[in-house]
Motif scaffolding. Structure first.
Motif, PDB file in Angstrom:
ATOM      1  N   MET A   5       0.797  -1.220   0.000  1.00 27.29           N
ATOM      2  CA  MET A   5       0.000   0.000   0.000  1.00 27.29           C
ATOM      3  C   MET A   5       0.836   1.280   0.000  1.00 27.29           C
ATOM      4  O   MET A   5       0.289   2.381  -0.087  1.00 27.29           O
ATOM      5  CB  MET A   5      -0.911   0.009   1.244  1.00 27.29           C
ATOM      6  N   ALA A   6       2.142   1.146   0.096  1.00 29.24           N
ATOM      7  CA  ALA A   6       3.002   2.303   0.350  1.00 29.24           C
ATOM      8  C   ALA A   6       2.980   3.364  -0.746  1.00 29.24           C
ATOM      9  O   ALA A   6       3.182   4.550  -0.471  1.00 29.24           O
ATOM     10  CB  ALA A   6       4.441   1.835   0.587  1.00 29.24           C
ATOM     11  N   ASP A   7       2.716   2.983  -1.961  1.00 26.31           N
ATOM     12  CA  ASP A   7       2.775   3.951  -3.060  1.00 26.31           C
ATOM     13  C   ASP A   7       1.759   5.074  -2.885  1.00 26.31           C
ATOM     14  O   ASP A   7       2.062   6.242  -3.178  1.00 26.31           O
ATOM     15  CB  ASP A   7       2.544   3.237  -4.388  1.00 26.31           C
ATOM     16  N   THR A  56      -0.089   4.245   3.437  1.00 24.33           N
ATOM     17  CA  THR A  56       0.804   4.228   4.592  1.00 24.33           C
ATOM     18  C   THR A  56       2.272   4.063   4.200  1.00 24.33           C
ATOM     19  O   THR A  56       2.624   3.157   3.451  1.00 24.33           O
ATOM     20  CB  THR A  56       0.404   3.082   5.544  1.00 24.33           C
ATOM     21  N   LYS A  57       3.103   4.935   4.759  1.00 22.87           N
ATOM     22  CA  LYS A  57       4.545   4.852   4.537  1.00 22.87           C
ATOM     23  C   LYS A  57       5.280   4.252   5.734  1.00 22.87           C
ATOM     24  O   LYS A  57       6.362   3.694   5.576  1.00 22.87           O
ATOM     25  CB  LYS A  57       5.117   6.256   4.284  1.00 22.87           C
ATOM     26  N   VAL A  58       4.695   4.418   6.922  1.00 20.19           N
ATOM     27  CA  VAL A  58       5.361   3.964   8.146  1.00 20.19           C
ATOM     28  C   VAL A  58       4.380   3.167   9.000  1.00 20.19           C
ATOM     29  O   VAL A  58       3.245   3.601   9.223  1.00 20.19           O
ATOM     30  CB  VAL A  58       5.910   5.148   8.965  1.00 20.19           C
ATOM     31  N   PHE A  59       4.826   2.001   9.454  1.00 25.13           N
ATOM     32  CA  PHE A  59       4.036   1.186  10.384  1.00 25.13           C
ATOM     33  C   PHE A  59       4.850   0.999  11.656  1.00 25.13           C
ATOM     34  O   PHE A  59       6.033   0.641  11.609  1.00 25.13           O
ATOM     35  CB  PHE A  59       3.709  -0.174   9.780  1.00 25.13           C
ATOM     36  N   THR A  77      14.993   5.378   5.369  1.00 22.73           N
ATOM     37  CA  THR A  77      14.437   4.092   4.945  1.00 22.73           C
ATOM     38  C   THR A  77      13.313   4.288   3.933  1.00 22.73           C
ATOM     39  O   THR A  77      13.239   3.580   2.922  1.00 22.73           O
ATOM     40  CB  THR A  77      13.913   3.306   6.160  1.00 22.73           C
ATOM     41  N   VAL A  78      12.445   5.248   4.194  1.00 24.28           N
ATOM     42  CA  VAL A  78      11.353   5.539   3.264  1.00 24.28           C
ATOM     43  C   VAL A  78      11.908   5.987   1.915  1.00 24.28           C
ATOM     44  O   VAL A  78      11.433   5.571   0.850  1.00 24.28           O
ATOM     45  CB  VAL A  78      10.403   6.600   3.846  1.00 24.28           C
ATOM     46  N   ASP A  79      12.935   6.813   1.956  1.00 30.76           N
ATOM     47  CA  ASP A  79      13.541   7.283   0.710  1.00 30.76           C
ATOM     48  C   ASP A  79      14.146   6.135  -0.091  1.00 30.76           C
ATOM     49  O   ASP A  79      14.088   6.126  -1.330  1.00 30.76           O
ATOM     50  CB  ASP A  79      14.630   8.325   1.020  1.00 30.76           C
ATOM     51  N   ARG A  80      14.731   5.167   0.613  1.00 26.45           N
ATOM     52  CA  ARG A  80      15.429   4.068  -0.063  1.00 26.45           C
ATOM     53  C   ARG A  80      14.490   2.925  -0.445  1.00 26.45           C
ATOM     54  O   ARG A  80      14.548   2.394  -1.555  1.00 26.45           O
ATOM     55  CB  ARG A  80      16.538   3.548   0.853  1.00 26.45           C
ATOM     56  N   VAL A  81      13.614   2.521   0.506  1.00 22.64           N
ATOM     57  CA  VAL A  81      12.766   1.335   0.328  1.00 22.64           C
ATOM     58  C   VAL A  81      11.368   1.704  -0.158  1.00 22.64           C
ATOM     59  O   VAL A  81      10.712   0.922  -0.845  1.00 22.64           O
ATOM     60  CB  VAL A  81      12.681   0.543   1.657  1.00 22.64           C
ATOM     61  N   GLY A  82      10.908   2.868   0.230  1.00 25.43           N
ATOM     62  CA  GLY A  82       9.553   3.293  -0.114  1.00 25.43           C
ATOM     63  C   GLY A  82       8.607   3.235   1.061  1.00 25.43           C
ATOM     64  O   GLY A  82       7.514   3.804   1.025  1.00 25.43           O
ATOM     65  N   LEU A  88       4.561  12.121   7.121  1.00 21.43           N
ATOM     66  CA  LEU A  88       4.302  10.835   6.476  1.00 21.43           C
ATOM     67  C   LEU A  88       3.066  10.185   7.095  1.00 21.43           C
ATOM     68  O   LEU A  88       2.793  10.348   8.291  1.00 21.43           O
ATOM     69  CB  LEU A  88       5.498   9.899   6.658  1.00 21.43           C
ATOM     70  N   LYS A  89       2.316   9.441   6.285  1.00 16.72           N
ATOM     71  CA  LYS A  89       1.150   8.735   6.804  1.00 16.72           C
ATOM     72  C   LYS A  89       1.623   7.526   7.615  1.00 16.72           C
ATOM     73  O   LYS A  89       2.457   6.743   7.164  1.00 16.72           O
ATOM     74  CB  LYS A  89       0.238   8.277   5.671  1.00 16.72           C
ATOM     75  N   VAL A  90       1.051   7.400   8.794  1.00 19.50           N
ATOM     76  CA  VAL A  90       1.504   6.372   9.742  1.00 19.50           C
ATOM     77  C   VAL A  90       0.332   5.531  10.245  1.00 19.50           C
ATOM     78  O   VAL A  90      -0.755   6.058  10.488  1.00 19.50           O
ATOM     79  CB  VAL A  90       2.199   7.013  10.962  1.00 19.50           C
ATOM     80  N   HIS A  91       0.562   4.259  10.404  1.00 23.25           N
ATOM     81  CA  HIS A  91      -0.348   3.384  11.145  1.00 23.25           C
ATOM     82  C   HIS A  91       0.451   2.745  12.278  1.00 23.25           C
ATOM     83  O   HIS A  91       1.654   2.512  12.148  1.00 23.25           O
ATOM     84  CB  HIS A  91      -0.931   2.297  10.240  1.00 23.25           C
TER      85      HIS A  91
END
Length: 424
Positions: free
Chosen positions: A181-183, A186-189, A238-243, A292-295
């Motif tokens: 779903m990251a695209d 949610t970017k961060v869990f 991490t978000v920048d590298r992995v998504g 960033l959107k977080v759950h």
């Protein structure tokens, strides 16, 4: 463990459960009761732990069918009830300890097995000391249990392996969801796990994947001071590298001033700060500063009650310490605990040995520095070697026609009191 054939000893054995229960504490109870029955020793259980002894609220396990006791091996929770109740020192409240001995004497209890963590080991030790002073021969054995894996001497604690397995599985499954779903979402869990002072459960999350791009990408240990800037920088990188980024946080992380991030101002029966909610605190920081959107998730009791996902190794450990505790008690040992001794990592091999309660009571085993990566956010190869065997194997409970696990509820027939009620 081999036992010599013996005639039925005189007296009864009393078993009690203490503190937060685990997915496998009842497997220990099964080990205790089945081993005692085989030796011809009747077993009472205390209702709600040490409080049941003080209140003389005892349960006759002899009223339970063989099949019901066997079913304890796959049933979570505490079959006889547990409690968070810390006895004061002998000097502060000798009356409580004397009451315990009076109850044991009234019911001809010759062996007392207390199944719990650090405080329980201390209680068993004190009762063993007072019983000698009061001239009543009762053999006290501490039986290990704690999801936190923080008991000294033992290689690991029954209960931990199953929580570790649950955590690693949850991280792997949730991360697959986040990645999909990251695209656009949610970017961060963030997953919050138990662990006040020791980060064993948080470390177990590291088994979910290997490599810098595999989740969990960030682990926050209570053994390390929480650095907000470093944490947020790691998440963003991490978000920048992995998504996307998966974070696992121990409930006990503290800031540079030593304050719990999740301290709510209340305290439990042992005087500890009531924790819970660190994931929400971290999520707010990520949202506010990184946009960033977080759950986030707080599994809480789900971690220690998930018997459907128990580790087969953990179940074997739990049953074995219960069996050994009875063997030690009937052999005349006193003030000891059956502990797990690892003899090999690969293949994984272990055995049970007795250890003095004096070396265990009120001591806490934290994560070794060698288990935490240099970056402070990961586990090392040494940690993996230690943790991996503890989550291996499945020991699923039987399932009923309704599609749910078939757990047992005992009758828990009360023993008639013989003493006046105890008032505090």
């Amino acid at each position: 463990m081999p036992r010599s054939v013996r005639s039925r000893p005189a007296g009864r054995l009393l078993y009690a459960q203490s503190g937060g229960v685990t997915a496998v504490i009842n497997a220990t109870a099964a080990g205790v009761i089945e081993t005692a029955r085989a030796a011809g020793v009747p077993v009472y259980a205390a209702r709600n732990g040490i409080l049941g002894v003080l209140r003389e609220e005892l349960i006759d396990t002899g009223k339970e069918a063989k099949s019901a006791i066997a079913a304890l091996r796959h049933t979570p929770g505490g079959a006889f009830g547990s409690c968070r109740y810390k006895l004061k020192s002998l000097e502060e409240n000798r009356a409580e300890y004397e009451r315990l001995i009076e109850v044991l004497r009234a019911h001809d209890i010759r062996w007392f097995l207390y199944n719990g963590g650090n405080d329980s080991a201390d209680t068993a030790l004190k009762i063993s000391q007072l019983s000698k002073a009061m001239g009543y021969d009762v053999r006290c054995i501490g039986v290990p249990k704690t999801v936190d894996n923080d008991l000294a001497v033992t290689d690991c604690c029954p209960g931990f392996g199953s929580v570790a397995k649950y955590t690693a599985v949850a991280v792997r499954e949730a991360s697959l969801d986040v990645a999909s779903m990251a695209d656009t979402s949610t970017k961060v869990f963030i997953l919050e796990v138990m662990g006040r002072h020791a980060g064993w459960i948080a470390a177990a999350a590291g088994l979910a994947g290997e490599g810098a791009d595999a989740p969990p990408h960030v682990i926050l240990f209570p053994e390390r001071v929480f650095d907000e800037d470093a944490f947020l920088a790691r998440v963003q990188a991490t978000v920048d590298r992995v998504g996307w980024c998966t974070v696992v946080a121990s409930e006990g992380i503290r800031d540079a001033e030593g304050r719990f991030l999740a301290e709510g101002g209340t305290r439990d029966a042992f005087g500890h700060s009531q924790l819970g909610g660190v994931a929400a605190v971290l999520a707010a920081k990520v949202k506010d500063r990184l946009k960033l959107k977080v759950h986030w998730a707080l599994p809480d009791y789900l971690q220690r009650s998930a018997r459907h996902l128990a580790s087969k190794t953990d179940v074997a450990h739990a049953y074995a310490v219960g069996r050994a505790a009875v063997d030690y008690a009937l052999a005349g040992m006193h003030a000891v605990m059956p502990v797990i001794v690892r003899t090999s990592d690969s293949p994984y091999r272990w055995k049970i040995e007795p250890a003095p309660l004096a070396k265990i009571a009120n001591r806490e085993k934290k994560m070794p520095n060698a288990f935490i990566g240099r970056d402070g956010f990961s586990i090392t190869a040494a940690a993996r070697r230690y943790l991996a065997p503890l989550i291996r194997g499945e020991d699923a409970p039987p399932y009923g026609k309704d599609g749910l696990p078939a757990y047992v509820t005992l009758k828990n027939v009360a023993v008639k009191p013989k003493l006046p009620p105890f008032g505090r």
